[in-house]
Write a protein that holds these residues in place. Structure first.
Motif, PDB file in Angstrom:
ATOM      1  N   GLY A  16       0.839  -1.188   0.000  1.00  0.00           N
ATOM      2  CA  GLY A  16       0.000   0.000   0.000  1.00  0.00           C
ATOM      3  C   GLY A  16       0.872   1.234   0.000  1.00  0.00           C
ATOM      4  O   GLY A  16       1.952   1.235   0.592  1.00  0.00           O
ATOM      5  N   GLY A  17       0.438   2.276  -0.682  1.00  0.00           N
ATOM      6  CA  GLY A  17       1.193   3.512  -0.714  1.00  0.00           C
ATOM      7  C   GLY A  17       0.767   4.397  -1.858  1.00  0.00           C
ATOM      8  O   GLY A  17      -0.247   4.162  -2.519  1.00  0.00           O
ATOM      9  N   GLU A  18       1.573   5.429  -2.097  1.00  0.00           N
ATOM     10  CA  GLU A  18       1.292   6.372  -3.179  1.00  0.00           C
ATOM     11  C   GLU A  18       2.044   5.966  -4.438  1.00  0.00           C
ATOM     12  O   GLU A  18       3.169   5.476  -4.368  1.00  0.00           O
ATOM     13  CB  GLU A  18       1.712   7.779  -2.765  1.00  0.00           C
ATOM     14  N   ALA A  19       1.404   6.210  -5.570  1.00  0.00           N
ATOM     15  CA  ALA A  19       2.005   5.856  -6.853  1.00  0.00           C
ATOM     16  C   ALA A  19       1.635   6.895  -7.904  1.00  0.00           C
ATOM     17  O   ALA A  19       0.619   7.581  -7.790  1.00  0.00           O
ATOM     18  CB  ALA A  19       1.537   4.475  -7.297  1.00  0.00           C
ATOM     19  N   SER A  20       2.467   6.973  -8.924  1.00  0.00           N
ATOM     20  CA  SER A  20       2.186   7.868 -10.041  1.00  0.00           C
ATOM     21  C   SER A  20       1.487   7.129 -11.180  1.00  0.00           C
ATOM     22  O   SER A  20       0.854   7.750 -12.027  1.00  0.00           O
ATOM     23  CB  SER A  20       3.474   8.500 -10.554  1.00  0.00           C
ATOM     24  N   MET A  21       1.579   5.763 -11.178  1.00  0.00           N
ATOM     25  CA  MET A  21       0.966   4.981 -12.246  1.00  0.00           C
ATOM     26  C   MET A  21       0.853   3.521 -11.809  1.00  0.00           C
ATOM     27  O   MET A  21       1.693   3.021 -11.064  1.00  0.00           O
ATOM     28  CB  MET A  21       1.795   5.067 -13.524  1.00  0.00           C
ATOM     29  N   VAL A  22      -0.194   2.855 -12.306  1.00  0.00           N
ATOM     30  CA  VAL A  22      -0.373   1.419 -12.100  1.00  0.00           C
ATOM     31  C   VAL A  22      -0.679   0.806 -13.460  1.00  0.00           C
ATOM     32  O   VAL A  22      -1.489   1.342 -14.217  1.00  0.00           O
ATOM     33  CB  VAL A  22      -1.540   1.123 -11.127  1.00  0.00           C
ATOM     34  N   VAL A  23      -0.024  -0.312 -13.767  1.00  0.00           N
ATOM     35  CA  VAL A  23      -0.285  -1.031 -15.018  1.00  0.00           C
ATOM     36  C   VAL A  23      -0.614  -2.474 -14.665  1.00  0.00           C
ATOM     37  O   VAL A  23       0.137  -3.132 -13.933  1.00  0.00           O
ATOM     38  CB  VAL A  23       0.936  -0.997 -15.971  1.00  0.00           C
ATOM     39  N   ALA A  24      -1.753  -2.963 -15.186  1.00  0.00           N
ATOM     40  CA  ALA A  24      -2.186  -4.330 -14.923  1.00  0.00           C
ATOM     41  C   ALA A  24      -2.835  -4.901 -16.180  1.00  0.00           C
ATOM     42  O   ALA A  24      -3.304  -4.160 -17.040  1.00  0.00           O
ATOM     43  CB  ALA A  24      -3.177  -4.360 -13.767  1.00  0.00           C
ATOM     44  N   ARG A  25      -2.882  -6.217 -16.250  1.00  0.00           N
ATOM     45  CA  ARG A  25      -3.538  -6.883 -17.382  1.00  0.00           C
ATOM     46  C   ARG A  25      -4.927  -7.342 -16.950  1.00  0.00           C
ATOM     47  O   ARG A  25      -5.074  -8.071 -15.981  1.00  0.00           O
ATOM     48  CB  ARG A  25      -2.720  -8.085 -17.847  1.00  0.00           C
ATOM     49  N   LEU A  27      -8.871  -8.909 -18.343  1.00  0.00           N
ATOM     50  CA  LEU A  27      -9.344  -9.872 -19.336  1.00  0.00           C
ATOM     51  C   LEU A  27      -9.530  -9.215 -20.698  1.00  0.00           C
ATOM     52  O   LEU A  27      -9.546  -9.898 -21.724  1.00  0.00           O
ATOM     53  CB  LEU A  27     -10.652 -10.516 -18.876  1.00  0.00           C
ATOM     54  N   ASP A  28      -9.663  -7.878 -20.727  1.00  0.00           N
ATOM     55  CA  ASP A  28      -9.824  -7.141 -21.983  1.00  0.00           C
ATOM     56  C   ASP A  28      -8.531  -6.561 -22.525  1.00  0.00           C
ATOM     57  O   ASP A  28      -8.532  -5.929 -23.576  1.00  0.00           O
ATOM     58  CB  ASP A  28     -10.836  -6.004 -21.792  1.00  0.00           C
ATOM     59  N   GLY A  29      -7.415  -6.735 -21.811  1.00  0.00           N
ATOM     60  CA  GLY A  29      -6.129  -6.200 -22.250  1.00  0.00           C
ATOM     61  C   GLY A  29      -5.459  -5.396 -21.152  1.00  0.00           C
ATOM     62  O   GLY A  29      -5.966  -5.293 -20.036  1.00  0.00           O
ATOM     63  N   ASP A  30      -4.301  -4.815 -21.482  1.00  0.00           N
ATOM     64  CA  ASP A  30      -3.545  -4.045 -20.506  1.00  0.00           C
ATOM     65  C   ASP A  30      -4.258  -2.747 -20.180  1.00  0.00           C
ATOM     66  O   ASP A  30      -4.880  -2.118 -21.045  1.00  0.00           O
ATOM     67  CB  ASP A  30      -2.141  -3.737 -21.025  1.00  0.00           C
ATOM     68  N   LEU A  31      -4.148  -2.339 -18.910  1.00  0.00           N
ATOM     69  CA  LEU A  31      -4.803  -1.131 -18.434  1.00  0.00           C
ATOM     70  C   LEU A  31      -3.791  -0.306 -17.656  1.00  0.00           C
ATOM     71  O   LEU A  31      -3.158  -0.813 -16.733  1.00  0.00           O
ATOM     72  CB  LEU A  31      -5.987  -1.501 -17.531  1.00  0.00           C
ATOM     73  N   GLY A  32      -3.614   0.939 -18.060  1.00  0.00           N
ATOM     74  CA  GLY A  32      -2.736   1.870 -17.350  1.00  0.00           C
ATOM     75  C   GLY A  32      -3.585   2.883 -16.606  1.00  0.00           C
ATOM     76  O   GLY A  32      -4.522   3.451 -17.172  1.00  0.00           O
ATOM     77  N   ILE A  33      -3.266   3.098 -15.329  1.00  0.00           N
ATOM     78  CA  ILE A  33      -4.020   4.018 -14.492  1.00  0.00           C
ATOM     79  C   ILE A  33      -3.101   5.171 -14.090  1.00  0.00           C
ATOM     80  O   ILE A  33      -2.029   4.947 -13.534  1.00  0.00           O
ATOM     81  CB  ILE A  33      -4.529   3.318 -13.209  1.00  0.00           C
ATOM     82  N   LEU A  34      -3.526   6.387 -14.377  1.00  0.00           N
ATOM     83  CA  LEU A  34      -2.833   7.608 -13.967  1.00  0.00           C
ATOM     84  C   LEU A  34      -3.779   8.419 -13.088  1.00  0.00           C
ATOM     85  O   LEU A  34      -4.999   8.214 -13.122  1.00  0.00           O
ATOM     86  CB  LEU A  34      -2.437   8.437 -15.192  1.00  0.00           C
TER      87      LEU A  34
END
Length: 92
Positions: A16-25, A27-34
């Motif tokens: 747990g913590g602060e982040a500038s970006m998360v990338v995960a796969r 079922l519909d494809g890769d997802l980048g979160i900003l």
């Protein structure tokens, strides 16, 4: 404003913590979160999740599936099994 990220497995908090970006796969494809991402609820495929922590380090977590939700710059990742690890290898 950074993302507030929480990654939990069935029996414990993994990270747990602060982040500038998360990338995960998903079922519909890769997802980048900003920061500022629209709300989303997605089903995760087995994958390595990359979390770009605000302290400058990358956190890699091996996840066997689960779900990811985003709302108001809060990212919640829930999986039956997840653990921190290094970069993926060819046999993963």
């Amino acid at each position: 404003m950074p993302l507030e990220v929480e990654l939990v497995a069935a029996d414990h908090k993994v990270w747990g913590g602060e982040a500038s970006m998360v990338v995960a796969r998903t079922l519909d494809g890769d997802l980048g979160i900003l920061p500022g991402h629209t709300p989303v609820l997605a089903v995760l495929a087995p994958c390595v999740i990359t979390i770009k922590a605000t302290d400058g380090g990358d956190v890699l977590a091996h996840c066997d599936g689960g779900f990811l939700s985003v709302e108001h710059d809060r990212v919640m990742i829930v999986s039956d099994r997840a653990d921190l690890g290094s970069a993926p290898t060819a046999d993963r």
